[in-house]
Design a protein around this motif. Structure first.
Motif, PDB file in Angstrom:
ATOM      1  N   TYR A 122     -13.101  38.914 -23.207  1.00  0.00           N
ATOM      2  CA  TYR A 122     -12.705  40.171 -22.558  1.00  0.00           C
ATOM      3  C   TYR A 122     -13.897  40.796 -21.838  1.00  0.00           C
ATOM      4  CZ  TYR A 122     -10.918  45.048 -22.430  1.00  0.00           C
ATOM      5  OH  TYR A 122     -10.514  46.301 -22.049  1.00  0.00           O
ATOM      6  N   HIS A 130     -14.820  45.428 -25.401  1.00  0.00           N
ATOM      7  CA  HIS A 130     -13.531  45.757 -25.992  1.00  0.00           C
ATOM      8  C   HIS A 130     -13.734  46.820 -27.066  1.00  0.00           C
ATOM      9  CE1 HIS A 130      -9.627  45.209 -28.007  1.00  0.00           C
ATOM     10  NE2 HIS A 130      -9.234  44.625 -26.893  1.00  0.00           N
ATOM     11  N   GLY A 180      -8.069  40.334 -21.362  1.00  0.00           N
ATOM     12  CA  GLY A 180      -9.011  40.607 -20.289  1.00  0.00           C
ATOM     13  C   GLY A 180      -8.830  39.802 -19.025  1.00  0.00           C
TER      14      GLY A 180
END
Length: 470
Positions: A122, A130, A180
């Protein structure tokens, strides 16, 4: 000054200020940038960007930053070889890329604090940590958008149907879809176009093959009928849920693809000479790199090649098409016999092909993973495999960039004698997203807006200007 003159002068000043604010806001919304941005090296040099993503964490010690003088438990089983750049060495399992070292630069001091695949993936895809650090969260509609989705928001392409295409995706961590890599809070309309395995013998994008009985007029009639149905449903008071809006976006994209034959042809790998396809490698990753070059030629601004769709498929499959870079154990068998030979073949072919066609000057190529591997070679009993490997390591790892004004042959940053920590300036994934935006002529310090008008920074990082000065 009388009252009328005062009101007149201050009113004109207010209007002038309002105009300037509106121009500034429009520039920010479009990613246009602040004055002086264009003076920074590399700004706007790229028409397109290709990101080759080594899913699972490519070991820096077995690729771009070997340490031949370190103890055996640090340096591992592979050696190092000189390259086309005097004084630069890379892994001896990358002989073709060693000969091309004068066409790319290596950043050896990438660093961040996330140690698990999902959230680190991500971070790599968005340039943003994150909320759940070092975890494996599923994709959410509230996620920060993928950098390709941000690109579509601030500068959607008019030349190709899709602003962002992901090839050999979506990326799996290891068998679940990673977060993501989608539009997130921007909505499904900003997802990249995802193309899966292009070696199946079937068209990479099913449904694009023209049907003789369905000409342009009939497709137009069907599109018009769909529009009437949606309008009638709305007038009748029907409530459109988010999935319905997502489906509308997909319908629009599908009709546009069908109406543009040049877009369909971009996905036709059979149009390439057999010799060139062989040079890239007749495997998933190799043909994905070849498709990336075709998409760049067709005008796609961003192509992401997921080098291996699963980050650790070797735990479940014997077919090395499923293998990933997450080499907790058996690292020298998996990398030496499977991953590195294919990578050396295909990534070198991509660089050579782009260069031969005059595309490297206007295409930024980035090869990266979500992190690297630990300096210490050790057997991890919690993972499959009978021989030692390396665990996750984010304190220092390497990435490679080429083209679009990047100084070829440069080494940016220096790691310690074990390739474990940076001993010079370090960079993060946020700097990579800033560099991508910068190369495309977008001020990375500007903002994009979500669908409700809330501003978000295009990147919290800074372009890696050392890439342009060596």
């Amino acid at each position: 000054m009388n009252r009328r003159d005062w009101i007149s002068s201050t009113g004109m000043s207010a209007f002038a200020l309002l105009g300037e604010l509106l121009r500034s806001r429009r520039s920010i919304a479009e990613g246009g940038g602040t004055p002086g941005t264009q003076a920074v090296p590399g700004f706007g040099r790229a028409k397109s960007v290709i990101v080759v993503f080594a899913n699972g964490g490519q070991s820096q010690l077995e690729s771009w930053d070997p340490k031949p003088d370190a103890p055996a438990e640090i340096r591992g089983a592979f050696g190092a070889i000189p390259t086309a750049v005097p004084g630069t060495i890379i892994s001896d399992r990358l002989p073709r890329l060693a000969k091309l070292a004068d066409r790319y630069s290596i950043v050896r001091t990438m660093s961040h604090e996330d140690l698990d695949h999902g959230s680190a993936f991500y971070l790599a895809m968005t340039g943003t940590y994150h909320q759940r650090l070092s975890s494996n969260p599923p994709p959410q509609t509230t996620d920060h958008p993928f950098f390709g989705s941000v690109l579509k928001r601030v500068r959607p392409t008019q030349k190709f149907v899709h602003t962002s295409v992901m090839v050999n995706g979506p990326a799996q961590v290891p068998f679940e879809i990673g977060p993501g890599q989608f539009g997130g809070l921007l909505g499904k309309d900003f997802d990249p176009m995802v193309v899966g395995d292009v070696t199946t013998g079937r068209p990479p994008v099913p449904g694009l093959t023209p049907i003789a009985s369905l000409d342009g007029r009939r497709r137009g009639n069907r599109a018009e009928l769909l529009s009437h149905l949606e309008t009638s449903a709305s007038e009748a008071g029907a409530t459109f849920s988010p999935p319905m809006f997502d489906m509308q976006a997909l319908y629009r994209q599908a009709f546009e693809m069908l109406d543009r034959p040049e877009a369909r042809e971009a996905f036709n790998l059979d149009a390439e000479p057999a010799e060139l396809r062989d040079r890239y490698g007749r495997h998933r990753s190799g043909q994905a790199c070849l498709l990336a070059r075709r998409l760049v030629e067709a005008g796609t601004p961003l192509v992401t090649v997921v080098w291996n769709h699963s980050n650790r498929g070797q735990d479940r499959y014997l077919d090395d098409e499923e293998f990933g870079w997450d080499t907790h154990n058996d690292i020298f068998q998996v990398m030496g016999k499977h991953l590195l030979p294919k990578f050396d073949q295909s990534f070198s072919a991509l660089l050579e092909d782009l260069d031969a066609r005059g595309l490297l000057d206007e295409t930024l190529v980035v090869c990266m993973g979500e992190f690297g591997r630990a300096p210490l070679v050790a057997l991890e009993p919690r993972f499959d495999g009978a021989t030692p490997g390396r665990k996750h390591w984010a304190a220092t790892y390497s990435i490679v960039l080429a083209g679009a004004g990047v100084v070829p042959g440069a080494i940016i940053g220096r790691s310690d004698r074990h390739a474990g920590y940076p001993v010079s300036k370090k960079f993060g994934p946020w700097d990579v997203t800033a560099t991508i935006a910068h190369a495309l002529g977008i001020d990375s310090s500007s903002h994009f807006q979500d669908l409700t008008g809330r501003p978000y920074a295009i990147s919290s990082g800074q372009p890696i200007t050392e890439l342009y000065s060596g």
